[in-house]
Design a protein around this motif. Structure first.
Motif, PDB file in Angstrom:
ATOM      1  N   ARG A  76       6.376 -10.559  62.757  1.00 39.74           N
ATOM      2  CA  ARG A  76       7.162  -9.718  62.249  1.00 39.74           C
ATOM      3  C   ARG A  76       6.664  -9.664  61.016  1.00 39.74           C
ATOM      4  NH1 ARG A  76      11.231 -13.517  64.518  1.00 39.74           N
ATOM      5  NH2 ARG A  76      11.722 -12.742  66.406  1.00 39.74           N
ATOM      6  N   ARG A  77       6.630  -8.404  60.408  1.00 41.96           N
ATOM      7  CA  ARG A  77       6.396  -8.128  59.067  1.00 41.96           C
ATOM      8  C   ARG A  77       6.818  -8.961  57.838  1.00 41.96           C
ATOM      9  NH1 ARG A  77       6.020  -2.115  56.973  1.00 41.96           N
ATOM     10  NH2 ARG A  77       4.291  -2.582  55.772  1.00 41.96           N
ATOM     11  N   GLU A  78       8.079  -9.358  58.082  1.00 41.65           N
ATOM     12  CA  GLU A  78       8.606 -10.125  57.023  1.00 41.65           C
ATOM     13  C   GLU A  78       8.502 -11.398  56.852  1.00 41.65           C
ATOM     14  OE1 GLU A  78      11.455 -10.317  60.282  1.00 41.65           O
ATOM     15  OE2 GLU A  78      10.620  -8.487  59.456  1.00 41.65           O
ATOM     16  N   ASP A  80       5.345 -14.810  57.570  1.00 38.05           N
ATOM     17  CA  ASP A  80       4.059 -15.217  57.269  1.00 38.05           C
ATOM     18  C   ASP A  80       3.130 -15.368  58.467  1.00 38.05           C
ATOM     19  OD1 ASP A  80       1.735 -16.525  56.247  1.00 38.05           O
ATOM     20  OD2 ASP A  80       2.746 -17.975  55.152  1.00 38.05           O
TER      21      ASP A  80
END
Length: 112
Positions: A76-78, A80
């Motif tokens: 997921r982009r959000e 790490d």
């Protein structure tokens, strides 16, 4: 590297489930295009057509006595991504048979 047997395929499916359970993992992909094509072919084969079991989404094989595990994941982009990949590697290592040399490869296929 030798191809996976049914025990390796079951292990690969278990490892795929473990990888998906890691926070930040959005998806687990087949390890190669060839594996993806084989899995897709199983989905469109008529019932009773037989054939081999589709490959696991986490590839498990043997290379000179070392268990080699390869996972391709989407994160997921959000999240790490490097930490997520390390957590996936840890989860896969925890799911491996004890007392066997192993190498775990995590490939990031997408960041969503």
């Amino acid at each position: 590297m030798t191809t996976a047997g049914s025990a390796d395929a079951r292990l690969g499916d278990d490892l795929a489930t473990r990888a998906l359970a890691v926070d930040g993992v959005d998806r687990v992909f087949p390890p190669t295009v060839r594996a993806a094509a084989a899995r897709a072919a199983q989905l469109v084969a008529p019932p009773g057509a037989g054939g081999s079991e589709p490959p696991s989404r986490v590839d498990v094989g043997d290379h000179d006595g070392t268990l080699v595990v390869t996972a391709r994941i989407a994160t997921r982009r959000e999240g790490d991504t490097p930490r997520t990949a390390r957590r996936v590697a840890d989860a896969l290592i925890d799911g491996l048979p004890a007392g066997r040399d192993a190498a775990v490869r995590i490939r990031i296929a997408q960041i969503r």
